[in-house]
Structure formats: structure tokens, C-alpha cells
Design an enzyme around this catalytic site. Structure first.
Site, PDB file in Angstrom:
ATOM      1  N   GLU A  25      12.041 -48.559 -83.987  1.00 23.83           N
ATOM      2  CA  GLU A  25      10.763 -47.855 -84.119  1.00 23.83           C
ATOM      3  C   GLU A  25      10.327 -47.294 -82.771  1.00 23.83           C
ATOM      4  OE1 GLU A  25       7.707 -50.341 -85.845  1.00 23.83           O
ATOM      5  OE2 GLU A  25       6.255 -48.688 -85.891  1.00 23.83           O
ATOM      6  N   ASN A 172       5.469 -46.658 -95.318  1.00 19.75           N
ATOM      7  CA  ASN A 172       5.688 -47.999 -94.762  1.00 19.75           C
ATOM      8  C   ASN A 172       4.389 -48.799 -94.838  1.00 19.75           C
ATOM      9  OD1 ASN A 172       6.996 -50.047 -92.776  1.00 19.75           O
ATOM     10  ND2 ASN A 172       5.075 -49.488 -91.775  1.00 19.75           N
ATOM     11  N   GLU A 173       4.461 -49.988 -95.322  1.00 19.97           N
ATOM     12  CA  GLU A 173       3.298 -50.887 -95.386  1.00 19.97           C
ATOM     13  C   GLU A 173       2.040 -50.115 -95.777  1.00 19.97           C
ATOM     14  OE1 GLU A 173       3.014 -53.519 -91.958  1.00 19.97           O
ATOM     15  OE2 GLU A 173       4.933 -54.432 -92.458  1.00 19.97           O
ATOM     16  N   TYR A 239       8.103 -61.526 -92.030  1.00 23.48           N
ATOM     17  CA  TYR A 239       8.402 -62.021 -90.678  1.00 23.48           C
ATOM     18  C   TYR A 239       8.249 -63.540 -90.631  1.00 23.48           C
ATOM     19  CZ  TYR A 239       8.432 -57.265 -88.805  1.00 23.48           C
ATOM     20  OH  TYR A 239       8.763 -55.956 -88.514  1.00 23.48           O
ATOM     21  N   GLU A 295      12.126 -55.126 -93.082  1.00 27.19           N
ATOM     22  CA  GLU A 295      11.601 -55.700 -91.830  1.00 27.19           C
ATOM     23  C   GLU A 295      11.615 -57.214 -91.969  1.00 27.19           C
ATOM     24  OE1 GLU A 295       7.999 -54.129 -90.125  1.00 27.19           O
ATOM     25  OE2 GLU A 295       8.494 -52.088 -90.756  1.00 27.19           O
ATOM     26  N   GLN A 344      13.543 -55.895 -84.119  1.00 29.92           N
ATOM     27  CA  GLN A 344      14.067 -54.548 -84.080  1.00 29.92           C
ATOM     28  C   GLN A 344      15.287 -54.519 -83.164  1.00 29.92           C
ATOM     29  OE1 GLN A 344      11.139 -51.513 -83.458  1.00 29.92           O
ATOM     30  NE2 GLN A 344       9.693 -52.398 -84.904  1.00 29.92           N
TER      31      GLN A 344
HETATM   32  O1  AHR Z   1       8.011 -54.252 -86.581  1.00 32.30           O
HETATM   33  C1  AHR Z   1       6.716 -54.164 -86.097  1.00 32.30           C
HETATM   34  C2  AHR Z   1       5.704 -53.733 -87.155  1.00 32.30           C
HETATM   35  O2  AHR Z   1       5.594 -54.738 -88.107  1.00 32.30           O
HETATM   36  C3  AHR Z   1       6.041 -52.516 -87.962  1.00 32.30           C
HETATM   37  O3  AHR Z   1       5.703 -51.337 -87.334  1.00 32.30           O
HETATM   38  C4  AHR Z   1       5.221 -52.710 -89.195  1.00 32.30           C
HETATM   39  O4  AHR Z   1       5.774 -52.077 -90.326  1.00 32.30           O
HETATM   40  C5  AHR Z   1       5.127 -54.206 -89.332  1.00 32.30           C
HETATM   41  O5  AHR Z   1       3.845 -54.632 -89.560  1.00 32.30           O
END
Ligand code: AHR
Length: 488
Positions: A25, A172-173, A239, A295, A344
Site C-alpha cells: 500500500e 476496501n473496508e 489482523y 489483509e 504488508q
Molecule cells: O494494512 C493497513 C490498513 O489496515 C489498511 O490500509 C486497511 O485496509 C486496514 O484497516
């Protein structure tokens, strides 16, 4: 002693290579500095891409790379990133530290990177602040081979042939940074935007519906009702934190309860996937639609003294152990998980590579991906093993995580030992005779060890001794380690 049995004749499904995907990103030092330094940099580069980083990443045989975000994607206007660099407009990267983005890395540079890495592109389009026309035009600009104003503009900008693009994410999100939408609203937006994502290439576009955050099953339910019908799959973001979003913890913590909590949280991925699978199975019993975990990874507090908007963290053996546990979970769900993209690739969150000026290090997560890459596109095999556990402060975690796969008559068994104190004697038994076997393991002296610039690597894989007898391999699995055993 732990006994692991691999039933080579019981195949459980193909492990999609895309599970080993990556994400880059416009965030912190991921793209700029980490990957792209520009043609005029003193750092050796080819067309602006750092030679050291690209050459290290090529060894991972990355199957797919997601770009340009993340939250950045819903703020990105692709036209700002084409044409002569000195004429490209600047913008403020409001999601990530309000730094000025000069748009020098745009569509052409992304495809140059894709080519240098030998990977496949996955582009995430802008639903949150973009227009339908902007998205449709981007797709035509990239993928139309005929005579059209957009295709000719691409030619004028230096690329004659259309690029191959299979994966396209529609936002995205969008429940958060991508527009703070309700699922029903996004579902309608998806239907409108996706209608205009045309297929100009030989293959139909694999569209990806913007999916839920973690355990938001209502969002998944709504996406499975209608939007998914013209899509290849639905995304999921999940995450892992030491405790939770409000208590992410330090990436270099050597606290034992932090470790147990982190591993326990990594294991939650299994429950989260099952939750969404149950919904997907109801609407799509033939499992034609993919779950795209685009992600995932460990997310800690930023390293002290670094920009909080840059999400720069260290990477230790804990990250490799969590990574292996998570990749095993994806593989165990290979009939549904078609793609995953660790967040990432460079300098951000659970990165493969960290850089500082012209210096570079490979992280334990880099080596993990290298050790596991032979699982890509192989057949998952049935295994049986003793369910050993250990407990700290009331948190019980399994001692072992194991997966086995087969491709062209060769077997790869990957396993980790989550114990901080005890090595484990492993008896690995196959239902067929073994000709040769070898093993590499990565461990560390302490859970907070990491690879530092200008020093010998503290955490990297090393060959360990194995003994082979007919259909059995025996070896010592070191404490806090990840290992890969190759068998023919
Ligand atoms: O990876 C960091 C961020 O985490 C991304 O930009 C977003 O999609 C997520 O909240």
C-alpha cells in the site's frame, strides 16, 4: 515425543497458490523507499525499483500482489499516477500520516514491479471517493488491446500491449475507511460499480466484493445474498494483536503472557473463517466463490520514535510462528480460502523486508514464506498427530501446528513448536517408504530477537539433522521454532 502420521493417499484439496499473496500500500515506507526509489536514486535500481528488495522478493515466488491499498485505495485517483512524472499532481495521504504523495508510483510503475517480481496483479478500485466512470475507465486503460482513446493514452504513456489483470477488488473496508457504509448500501454500490468493470482480456475478471471486518457475519450474509453473484469471491480482513485493537502490544515484547495471548489470538483465525464459511456454504454449497483474506498479519504498536501513521514494526520468531499457524489454517480451509495477502510486503506491519536507507534485512516472516512456498498449488494431505498443549496464566495453546502436502511425488511437512521451553522429539511417519528427507528449522535465542541492519542474522533457517528409517523420519523440533521437512 510427538508422533505425526501423514496419510499420503488421502488428499484433502488443492492449496491455492494465491494463499501466499502479498499486499503493498501507499503507506509509510512500503512503496516509497521500500520498493520504489526512482530512477535517479543512488540506491541501485531498475526503472526505479530497488534491486536488492526485488531480488530478495523474487525468491519467494510471490503469486499475487494487491495494490494500491488498503484505505489508500478509496482515496486514490488513478489518473493522478500516469503520464510524465513532473506533471503528476501531488496529494495528501490523509489515511497515513498526512504525508505528501507525489504519485510517482502509479499504474505503469505497479505493472513494472509486477513484471520484475514475476507475480500477478490484484488492483483494488476506489468506491469510497471515486466514480463508476473512473473505475470503468481505469480497467479499459489497463486491459483493452484495441483502438480506443484510453488504450491509446496508455500507449502514449509507454505501454503498447494491454496488461493482464485478473483480480479486481471493488473497494476496501467500505464499512470503515472506504466510506463508512451500511452493508445494504455497499451491496448496491457494488452492484452498480461492478457492472461497468468489463472484460477486455481473454479471461473474465475475478471481481472481489469488499467483505467484512473479522467477525461481522451480517456483512458477509448481505454480500452473499446478491453481490457475490457476479464476483469471484468476497474479501475478509483479520489482523492479530497481542491483546486487542486497543492493546496491540510491542513487536519486540519478550513478555511470556504477551506471547501466549498473541498465539491464542492467531488461532482465532480458524473460528473466524468457520463463521464465514458457514454463511458462504449456505448460499454457495458448491464452493464456487472464494474467501479472499486480503489483509492479515500481526499488528503491533509502531516502533518507538517512528511516525505513528507509518505502521513500522519489528519482526521476530513470534511473527514466524503466528504466520505458520495462520497459513496452516488457510490451507486447512483450502476448499474455501482462495487467496490471502499478508500485510504488508515491505516496511509496514508484518513485513517480509525492512529497509533503512540503502540497507535491507530479510525478516523471520520472509524466511517463513520461503520455507513454506512449496505448499503452493500442492495437494493438502490428511495428517494425525498428538494434541499436546501448554498453559500460562490460564491461556492454553497447542504445542504443535502441522500441515503436509504433496506435489509431483514430493512431500512438504511444515510444523511449529510453540513451546518457549521444550524441544520436542518428532517421529514423522508416512504410509509410504521414504527415499530422502531433509529439514530446515528457524528458531531464536529469545522470542524478541530480530534481524538487525549491519549484523549477522539472528533469526534465519538452518538445516537440522534427521534420521530416516523406511517410512519414518525422526528429528528434534527445537523450542519456539518453525520447520519445513522435505521428503521424497
Ligand atoms: O494494512 C493497513 C490498513 O489496515 C489498511 O490500509 C486497511 O485496509 C486496514 O484497516
Amino acid at each position: 515425543m510427538a508422533k505425526i502420521k501423514v496419510n499420503t493417499s488421502t488428499k484433502k484439496g488443492k492449496i491455492s497458490k494465491y494463499i501466499y499473496g502479498q499486499f503493498a500500500e501507499h503507506l509509510g515506507r512500503c512503496i516509497y523507499e521500500g520498493i520504489y526509489v526512482g530512477e535517479d536514486s543512488d540506491i541501485p535500481n531498475i526503472n526505479g525499483m530497488r534491486c536488492d528488495v526485488v531480488s530478495a522478493l523474487r525468491e519467494l515466488e510471490i503469486p499475487v500482489l494487491r495494490w494500491p491499498g488498503g484505505c489508500f485505495a478509496d482515496d486514490y485517483h488513478w489518473r493522478d499516477g500516469i503520464g510524465p512524472k513532473d506533471k503528476r499532481p501531488y496529494m495528501v495521504n490523509t489515511n497515513w500520516g498526512n504525508v505528501v504523495e507525489n504519485n510517482h508510483f502509479g499504474t505503469h510503475e505497479f505493472f513494472e514491479l509486477v513484471e520484475q517480481l514475476g507475480t500477478e496483479p490484484y488492483i483494488c478500485g476506489n468506491v469510497g471517493s471515486g466514480t463508476v466512470q473512473e473505475m470503468r475507465d481505469w480497467v479499459e486503460y489497463m486491459t483493452f488491446g484495441g483502438d480506443s482513446p484510453l488504450a491509446n493514452e496508455r500507449r502514449k504513456n509507454g505501454h503498447d500491449k494491454p496488461w493482464k489483470l485478473k483480480f479486481f477488488g471493488v473497494g476496501n473496508e467500505n464499512w470503515g475507511c472506504g466510506g463508512w457504509m451500511r452493508p445494504e448500501y455497499y451491496a448496491d454500490e457494488y452492484r452498480r460499480f461492478s457492472t461497468f468493470i468489463r472484460n477486455y482480456g481473454d479471461e473474465p475478471m475475478y471481481k472481489i466484493v469488499g467483505g467484512p471486518d473479522r467477525t461481522d457475519t451480517n456483512w458477509m450474509e448481505v454480500m452473499m445474498q446478491e453481490p457475490v453473484k457476479n464476483a469471484g469471491g468476497v474479501s475478509l480482513h483479520n489482523y492479530t494483536f497481542t491483546k486487542d485493537w486497543g492493546n496491540k502490544g510491542s513487536s519486540t515484547s519478550d513478555d511470556v503472557s504477551d506471547y501466549y495471548s498473541l498465539i491464542n489470538n492467531a488461532l482465532e483465525m480458524d473460528k473466524t473463517i468457520k463463521m464465514h464459511e458457514e454463511i458462504m456454504d449456505r448460499y454457495d454449497p458448491d464452493k464456487e466463490k472464494g474467501l479472499i483474506v486480503d489483509e492479515w498479519g500481526n499488528w503491533f504498536d509502531v516502533m518507538p520514535g517512528t511516525n505513528p501513521g507509518f505502521l513500522y514494526q519489528q519482526n521476530t520468531i513470534r511473527d514466524a510462528i503466528c504466520g505458520m499457524i495462520t497459513l496452516h489454517i488457510f490451507q486447512n480451509h483450502c476448499d474455501r480460502v482462495y487467496m490471502a495477502n499478508i500485510a504488508q510486503m515491505v516496511n509496514v506491519l508484518q513485513a517480509m523486508i525492512l529497509t533503512e536507507g540503502e540497507k535491507m534485512v530479510k525478516t523471520p516472516t520472509y524466511y517463513l514464506f520461503k520455507m513454506m512456498k512449496k505448499h503452493m498449488d500442492s495437494e493438502l494431505l490428511d495428517i494425525e498427530f498428538d494434541n499436546l498443549t501448554h498453559t500460562k496464566d490460564g491461556v492454553t495453546i497447542p504445542k504443535l501446528s502441522v500441515n503436509a502436502s504433496e506435489k509431483s511425488g514430493e512431500y512438504l511437512v511444515t510444523m511449529c513448536n510453540t513451546s518457549l521451553d521444550d524441544d520436542e522429539e518428532i517421529v514423522l511417519e508416512l504410509d509410504t517408504d521414504i527415499r530422502v528427507a531433509s529439514a530446515v528449522c528457524m528458531s531464536a535465542n529469545s522470542i524478541s530477537d530480530y534481524n538487525e541492519f549491519d549484523k549477522d542474522e539472528a533469526v534465519c533457517p538452518k538445516e537440522i539433522a534427521v534420521s530416516v528409517d523406511k517410512n519414518t523420519v525422526k528429528f528434534t523440533l527445537p523450542k519456539m521454532s518453525v520447520c519445513a521437512i522435505s521428503i521424497k
